[in-house]
Design a protein around this motif. Structure first.
Motif, mmCIF file in Angstrom:
data_model
loop_
_atom_site.group_PDB
_atom_site.id
_atom_site.type_symbol
_atom_site.label_atom_id
_atom_site.label_comp_id
_atom_site.label_asym_id
_atom_site.label_seq_id
_atom_site.Cartn_x
_atom_site.Cartn_y
_atom_site.Cartn_z
ATOM 1 N N PHE A 1 0.838 -1.205 0.000
ATOM 2 C CA PHE A 1 0.000 0.000 0.000
ATOM 3 C C PHE A 1 0.873 1.255 0.000
ATOM 4 O O PHE A 1 0.632 2.201 -0.764
ATOM 5 C CB PHE A 1 -0.918 -0.001 1.221
ATOM 6 C CG PHE A 1 -2.251 -0.657 0.993
ATOM 7 C CD1 PHE A 1 -3.246 -0.007 0.285
ATOM 8 C CD2 PHE A 1 -2.514 -1.923 1.497
ATOM 9 C CE1 PHE A 1 -4.479 -0.603 0.070
ATOM 10 C CE2 PHE A 1 -3.743 -2.528 1.294
ATOM 11 C CZ PHE A 1 -4.737 -1.879 0.582
ATOM 12 N N CYS B 1 2.681 1.674 -3.374
ATOM 13 C CA CYS B 1 1.732 2.120 -4.395
ATOM 14 C C CYS B 1 1.463 3.614 -4.251
ATOM 15 O O CYS B 1 1.481 4.366 -5.230
ATOM 16 C CB CYS B 1 0.435 1.322 -4.279
ATOM 17 S SG CYS B 1 -0.884 1.882 -5.392
ATOM 18 N N ALA B 2 1.226 4.049 -3.021
ATOM 19 C CA ALA B 2 0.964 5.466 -2.773
ATOM 20 C C ALA B 2 2.161 6.325 -3.156
ATOM 21 O O ALA B 2 2.005 7.420 -3.720
ATOM 22 C CB ALA B 2 0.608 5.682 -1.306
ATOM 23 N N LEU C 1 2.378 6.781 -6.837
ATOM 24 C CA LEU C 1 1.321 7.660 -7.326
ATOM 25 C C LEU C 1 1.418 9.075 -6.761
ATOM 26 O O LEU C 1 0.552 9.912 -7.025
ATOM 27 C CB LEU C 1 -0.052 7.058 -6.980
ATOM 28 C CG LEU C 1 -0.360 5.707 -7.631
ATOM 29 C CD1 LEU C 1 -1.701 5.174 -7.143
ATOM 30 C CD2 LEU C 1 -0.342 5.810 -9.147
ATOM 31 N N LEU D 1 1.127 10.115 -3.644
ATOM 32 C CA LEU D 1 0.069 10.432 -2.680
ATOM 33 C C LEU D 1 0.594 10.851 -1.316
ATOM 34 O O LEU D 1 -0.107 11.506 -0.554
ATOM 35 C CB LEU D 1 -0.854 9.218 -2.512
ATOM 36 C CG LEU D 1 -1.598 8.767 -3.770
ATOM 37 C CD1 LEU D 1 -2.461 7.552 -3.459
ATOM 38 C CD2 LEU D 1 -2.446 9.902 -4.335
ATOM 39 N N VAL E 1 -4.704 5.596 -0.047
ATOM 40 C CA VAL E 1 -5.221 4.714 -1.086
ATOM 41 C C VAL E 1 -6.642 4.277 -0.744
ATOM 42 O O VAL E 1 -7.532 4.253 -1.608
ATOM 43 C CB VAL E 1 -4.306 3.481 -1.256
ATOM 44 C CG1 VAL E 1 -4.931 2.464 -2.203
ATOM 45 C CG2 VAL E 1 -2.937 3.912 -1.784
ATOM 46 N N ASP E 2 -6.871 3.941 0.503
ATOM 47 C CA ASP E 2 -8.200 3.508 0.961
ATOM 48 C C ASP E 2 -9.244 4.592 0.715
ATOM 49 O O ASP E 2 -10.362 4.321 0.252
ATOM 50 C CB ASP E 2 -8.123 3.159 2.451
ATOM 51 C CG ASP E 2 -9.402 2.528 2.975
ATOM 52 O OD1 ASP E 2 -10.172 1.970 2.168
ATOM 53 O OD2 ASP E 2 -9.623 2.580 4.199
ATOM 54 N N ALA F 1 -9.864 4.902 -3.027
ATOM 55 C CA ALA F 1 -10.517 3.693 -3.543
ATOM 56 C C ALA F 1 -12.020 3.718 -3.331
ATOM 57 O O ALA F 1 -12.773 3.121 -4.117
ATOM 58 C CB ALA F 1 -9.912 2.457 -2.875
ATOM 59 N N CYS G 1 -6.463 3.267 -7.726
ATOM 60 C CA CYS G 1 -6.388 2.925 -6.299
ATOM 61 C C CYS G 1 -7.418 1.859 -5.941
ATOM 62 O O CYS G 1 -7.117 0.919 -5.188
ATOM 63 C CB CYS G 1 -6.602 4.176 -5.447
ATOM 64 S SG CYS G 1 -5.227 5.332 -5.453
ATOM 65 N N GLN H 1 -6.511 -1.804 -4.521
ATOM 66 C CA GLN H 1 -7.028 -2.244 -3.229
ATOM 67 C C GLN H 1 -7.894 -3.484 -3.383
ATOM 68 O O GLN H 1 -7.855 -4.386 -2.535
ATOM 69 C CB GLN H 1 -7.825 -1.115 -2.568
ATOM 70 C CG GLN H 1 -8.451 -1.520 -1.239
ATOM 71 C CD GLN H 1 -8.802 -0.336 -0.373
ATOM 72 O OE1 GLN H 1 -7.938 0.401 0.069
ATOM 73 N NE2 GLN H 1 -10.098 -0.133 -0.149
#
Length: 292
Positions: A172, A175-176, A179, A181, A189-190, A193, A243, A247
């Motif tokens: 997670f 990934c963030a 991107l 984030l 991400v949550d 998503a 995202c 997820q």
């Protein structure tokens, strides 16, 4: 019996007072999010130095909730692993010093056992959800660990399967970071998503074979990295869709393997533990499939 617990395994300095019935009397945490955010992850040396600065005030604040302070404590527990060696050393040395000075019983705790049994902690005096009976299957998903356990008693656990490479929480955060984030990435991400289409972007389902209780998230991270290299960082709805798709794959992998573990072990109860257990998508999907 009241125990003082001290934790410094990674990027949070924490102390708590816990009664033997699971009631949490105090819980103090000093976060290092702002310290590590510019680097997109935890820097071990910075974490250790921050623990040195925070640990005494954090323990003092936790003890302030108990009349008599440290003298009224019946024992001292501290995380002795796993974790960052320098960070762990800070908590261990303070706990040893306090135990030596007061002649209180001292115990080192594997913090993974803490994740598995945190479901029995209680806060406040109101009604609490019924704790699961033994045995249960536990999914432990955090920034550094992803594994399935069968738990038959507080000190009787069996590892059923674990990640072969990266943990779900690390995936997670990575990934963030890819991107743009920010850190920590899981909650970001949550949040995105929740407004995205989980089927918009085709991504590989890692370790998809039903019979395996092992996990792997390195390939999923690579898929996100290649997507960014090829198309750039998406914006607006496209970012939310990516995202949500990421997820969805992580959550489906975690939940389906967890429920298969319950089926294989003949166990009716599943416990979610670790920081990733706070993910809203994971909690919702586990409840949905668990009730089916």
């Amino acid at each position: 019996m009241i125990v003082l617990g001290i934790e410094s395994s990674c990027d949070e300095t924490a102390a708590a007072l816990v009664r033997d019935d699971g009631t949490v009397l105090s819980d103090v945490v000093a976060s290092q999010i702002r310290l590590h955010a510019p680097y997109g992850g935890v820097v071990p040396e910075l974490a250790s130095r921050a623990h040195l600065q925070s640990i005494v005030p954090v323990v003092q604040q936790a003890l302030a909730a108990l009349p008599g302070g440290l003298e009224s404590v019946d024992g001292i527990a501290v995380t002795h692993g796993p974790g960052l060696s320098g960070a762990l050393l800070v908590g261990i040395q303070l706990a040893k010093a306090l135990a030596f000075d007061t002649q209180k019983p001292f115990v080192g705790v594997n913090h993974l056992d803490g994740h598995l049994l945190a479901v029995y902690l209680r806060r406040g005096h109101g009604p609490h959800p019924e704790a699961p009976p033994f045995p249960f299957v536990a999914l432990l998903a955090s920034g550094g660990h992803t594994a399935l356990y069968r738990v038959d008693a507080p000190m009787d656990t069996t590892l059923l399967g674990q990640t072969r490479d990266d943990a779900a929480g690390e995936a997670f955060d990575k990934c963030a970071k890819l991107l743009g984030l920010g850190y920590p990435g899981g909650p970001l991400v949550d949040r995105l998503a929740a407004t995205g289409d989980p089927h918009a972007v085709p991504l590989p389902m890692p370790m998809a074979q039903r019979s395996s209780l092992e996990f792997s998230f390195s390939g999923l991270k690579t898929a996100i990295a290649r997507s960014v290299e090829r198309d750039g960082v998406p914006e607006g709805q496209a970012l939310a869709d990516l995202c949500a798709s990421f997820q969805h794959v992580v959550v489906e992998t975690l939940v389906r393997k967890s429920l298969f573990a319950c089926e294989a072990e003949g166990v009716r109860h599943l416990v979610l533990g670790g920081g990733v257990a706070a993910n809203r998508g994971l909690r919702a999907r586990a409840q949905q499939l668990g009730a089916a």
